[in-house]
Design an enzyme around this catalytic site. Structure first.
Site, PDB file in Angstrom:
ATOM      1  CG  HIS A  70      57.685  41.717  29.796  1.00  0.00           C
ATOM      2  ND1 HIS A  70      56.441  41.463  30.344  1.00  0.00           N
ATOM      3  CD2 HIS A  70      57.757  43.060  29.643  1.00  0.00           C
ATOM      4  CE1 HIS A  70      55.802  42.594  30.528  1.00  0.00           C
ATOM      5  NE2 HIS A  70      56.577  43.587  30.109  1.00  0.00           N
ATOM      6  CG  ASP A 339      53.356  46.997  26.523  1.00  0.00           C
ATOM      7  OD1 ASP A 339      54.318  47.503  27.120  1.00  0.00           O
ATOM      8  OD2 ASP A 339      52.181  47.081  26.938  1.00  0.00           O
TER       9      ASP A 339
END
Length: 466
Positions: A70, A339
């Site tokens: 994101h 991540d």
């Protein structure tokens, strides 16, 4: 044109409220972006390879895979608690003692407010035009721009009237990134995008984009004792910051926890507002220490030194290989998650060659190949291109706008790896790994990653996000 006007309006909204333009304020702080430890707004890879992003003219692109984090977000609730405590400590000093001096003098401005003003609706969320001060780092804006650029680079792979189906893990900031990507992607075309949501719950088993959350034997805290040895070595740096601020402001008794929070305060305020005066509190050496610490924490928590990290990563690497060998009929296979998932994937797909030569806990290793900011800033992405040159097919990774050749397979056109060799390499890396067995996935949960293929025949299995 509509997209450009949209972005211009967002910039105007903030430049009207500052003595300096947002571009001037951001320009002053661009030098710190590569040192924000994975919390920076999107930036291209710092250690960029000087390789042409365009394929050789004699080559033909066959398909593309995208895995993306994101874009810019607000801090999570746990991070915000510590950051807000720092803000409160400084504000309390101002109220009880008087104006601040030195690098904290910006607190004297009556217009300065804490950058989270509605915790219930903002914490952990993507930054948007509606919930933050619009700027070029705003997550919504960046996702739209990325989608727009992605279409103009790869949109020709879609057939006329084809609806592109993409996947996002079930997190609001992840789904919103996919949504705004889709709006940018379709800005100059009549093609449509459908976003399907993939559960992040452990009950998803192997049918997931967030495999560590399904793995019962994975423990991100396993190496915490090791990490503490590095954290103890940084005490002189933290105490130095504490002393400097107290000398500028006698009686300012910031705790070490407050000092530690300066770095995250800087990073997230910059994500939300486009710039942060708090960043000016730290000097380059201090940024270097915090940046290394952030990479070290992620590396030992989710990557090579963490037990079963390879088994977890094998799920996504195997699905990537299957998309190359067992086509689902799509030439664009796009997914959004976090991540942690991307770095975990990289630990097997790319950083396997470290052979237990892990990141140093004794001192900063400036030459270690992994840095969070290089690989997973906000919006960090991995693209896998599959292309044919003559009678041979090749693949190559593009990571954050940089062609990233594999160390052990890069002698093809465009520094790619011959497909057969790439598959053989991946199979060797996954040899002896079994996600279901190694992670003790319950037999009641899915035992395979199937969403890339079965969404076409099992339309009710995945919710749609719009």
């Amino acid at each position: 044109m509509q997209l450009q006007l949209y972005i211009a309006a967002a910039f105007l909204a903030i430049t009207c409220c500052s003595s300096k333009s947002i571009s001037e304020l951001q320009k002053e702080q661009e030098y710190i972006l590569p040192y924000l430890g994975g919390s920076s707004p999107y930036i291209p890879m710092k250690n960029k390879k000087f390789i042409d992003l365009e394929l050789p003219e004699t080559c033909k692109l066959n398909s593309v895979q995208l895995s993306q984090r994101h874009f810019s977000r607000f801090p999570t609730s746990s991070a915000n608690k510590l950051i807000k405590a720092l803000y409160t400590a400084v504000e309390t000093y101002k109220e009880n003692v008087g104006p601040l001096n030195g690098s904290l003098a910006f607190f004297n401005d009556d217009e300065y407010k804490y950058f989270v003003n509605d915790a219930d609706s903002q914490l952990g969320e993507l930054t948007k035009v509606s919930n933050s001060r619009p700027n070029k780092y705003t997550g919504e804006t960046c996702a739209r721009e990325f989608g727009y650029d992605f279409y103009h680079r790869y949109g020709s792979l879609l057939n006329d009237n084809e609806t592109l189906t993409v996947f996002a893990s079930d997190s609001a900031r992840v789904k919103d990134t996919a949504k705004y990507f889709a709006e940018g992607f379709t800005e100059s075309t009549d093609k449509n995008i459908t976003i399907l949501v993939i559960s992040e719950d452990a009950s998803a088993g192997a049918n997931t984009l967030t495999p560590y959350k399904s793995c019962n034997t994975f423990n991100s805290s396993y190496n915490d004792d090791l990490l503490d040895t590095f954290f103890a070595n940084r005490s002189a740096t933290l105490e130095g910051i504490q002393t400097r601020l107290a000398e500028e402001n006698p009686g300012l008794n910031l705790t070490i926890a407050n000092v530690e929070s300066i770095y995250n305060y800087c990073s997230f305020e910059l994500n939300v507002k486009g710039f942060s005066e708090m960043c000016n509190v730290l000097n380059p050496d201090e940024f270097t220490m915090f940046d290394y610490e952030a990479s070290l924490d992620h590396y030992y928590s989710y990557m090579n030194p963490s037990p079963n990290s390879a088994s977890v990563a094998s799920l996504l690497l195997n699905s990537s290989i299957q998309l190359l060998t067992r086509s689902n009929g799509n030439k664009l296979n796009l997914a959004w998650h976090h991540d942690t998932d991307i770095n975990n994937f990289l630990s097997l797909a790319i950083f396997n060659e470290t052979n237990n030569n892990y990141m140093s806990l004794d001192e900063i290793d400036f030459w270690f190949p992994f840095r969070r900011e290089d690989f997973t800033p906000m919006g960090g992405n991995i693209i896998l291109e599959d292309y044919t040159c003559g009678n041979e097919t090749y693949v190559r990774y593009i990571i954050n706008d940089s062609v990233y050749p594999l160390n052990d397979c890069n002698n093809g056109p465009g520094y790619g790896c011959k497909l057969d060799n790439f598959i053989e390499r991946a199979e060797a890396l996954m040899s002896g790994l079994d996600f279901d067995t190694d992670c003790e996935i319950s037999s009641e949960y899915p035992q395979e990653l199937t969403f890339w293929w079965d969404y076409k025949t099992n339309s009710t299995a995945y919710a749609t996000y719009a």
